[in-house]
Scaffold this motif. Structure first.
Motif, PDB file in Angstrom:
ATOM      1  N   MET A 131     -42.024  -3.338 -21.406  1.00 63.22           N
ATOM      2  CA  MET A 131     -43.034  -3.108 -22.197  1.00 63.22           C
ATOM      3  C   MET A 131     -44.318  -4.531 -22.215  1.00 63.22           C
ATOM      4  N   PRO A 132     -43.289  -5.609 -22.219  1.00 67.43           N
ATOM      5  CA  PRO A 132     -43.724  -6.647 -22.176  1.00 67.43           C
ATOM      6  C   PRO A 132     -44.961  -6.803 -20.853  1.00 67.43           C
ATOM      7  N   GLY A 135     -47.725  -4.074 -21.261  1.00 63.03           N
ATOM      8  CA  GLY A 135     -48.617  -4.794 -22.064  1.00 63.03           C
ATOM      9  C   GLY A 135     -49.707  -5.448 -22.172  1.00 63.03           C
ATOM     10  N   LEU A 139     -53.503  -5.406 -21.338  1.00 58.48           N
ATOM     11  CA  LEU A 139     -54.451  -6.115 -22.328  1.00 58.48           C
ATOM     12  C   LEU A 139     -55.752  -6.999 -21.738  1.00 58.48           C
ATOM     13  N   PHE A 145     -53.670   0.914 -26.476  1.00 59.48           N
ATOM     14  CA  PHE A 145     -51.704   1.239 -27.130  1.00 59.48           C
ATOM     15  C   PHE A 145     -51.425   2.260 -26.844  1.00 59.48           C
ATOM     16  N   VAL A 148     -49.718   1.647 -22.983  1.00 62.27           N
ATOM     17  CA  VAL A 148     -49.016   0.899 -22.888  1.00 62.27           C
ATOM     18  C   VAL A 148     -48.276   1.431 -23.852  1.00 62.27           C
ATOM     19  N   ALA A 152     -44.711   2.942 -21.567  1.00 61.87           N
ATOM     20  CA  ALA A 152     -43.273   2.059 -22.181  1.00 61.87           C
ATOM     21  C   ALA A 152     -42.182   3.458 -22.163  1.00 61.87           C
TER      22      ALA A 152
END
Length: 170
Positions: A131-132, A135, A139, A145, A148, A152
């Protein structure tokens, strides 16, 4: 006694199918496919024009790499091999280290080797790593969102199932 491998390699080939199967459901237009297309800016026409053999083939190969890497995360006993790898007597039947290793594995070799445990670690890897990464890319790509969250969620389910399978059966 000869050193036994912890791994059942066939399970990795099966686990590599999971992201394809989950994706077939997750990204289906009746589930999240339309939201995914909108968040990526793709159209049905663009998707139809893709080389699906290439996409599915490479997805399977990359998923196989993920399944193999999950082993060291979900099967804690794999660490003992890396600790002893270069020690004298490792893998030599009857050596002091081999006797210790065999005893250790006889006592603790099946601890935490459940689907539930592997699924927990797989989901944790998805939330704390995948997920990071998604993300950060989102970005820079100016994605929403929702983008993501869709990806995710897919990886939480896929990695939980893969981790569970690898932990229980590899």
């Amino acid at each position: 006694m000869q050193q036994k491998s912890l791994m059942n390699f066939y399970i990795f080939f099966i686990a590599a199918v999971i992201p394809l199967a989950v994706g077939a459901v997750w990204y289906n237009p009746k589930v999240l496919g339309n939201a995914w297309m909108k968040s990526t800016g793709l159209t049905e026409e663009q998707l139809r024009d893709a080389n699906m053999l290439k996409i599915f083939g490479l997805t399977y190969v990359l998923s196989l790499l993920i399944a193999l890497s999950l082993f060291s995360v979900v099967v804690h006993q794999s660490a003992i091999d890396s600790i002893f790898l270069n020690e004298p007597g490792f893998g030599e039947a009857g050596s002091t280290l081999d006797v210790y290793y065999q005893d250790f594995m006889a006592k603790y070799g099946r601890n935490f080797r459940t689907f539930k445990h592997g699924a927990f670690h797989g989901a944790l890897i998805a939330l704390m790593f995948a997920m990071p990464v998604i993300g950060i890319n989102a970005l820079f790509e100016r994605k929403s969102f929702k983008y993501v969250a869709i990806h995710a969620g897919y990886w939480v389910i896929s990695l939980a199932l893969m981790g569970g399978l690898v932990c229980q059966f590899a």
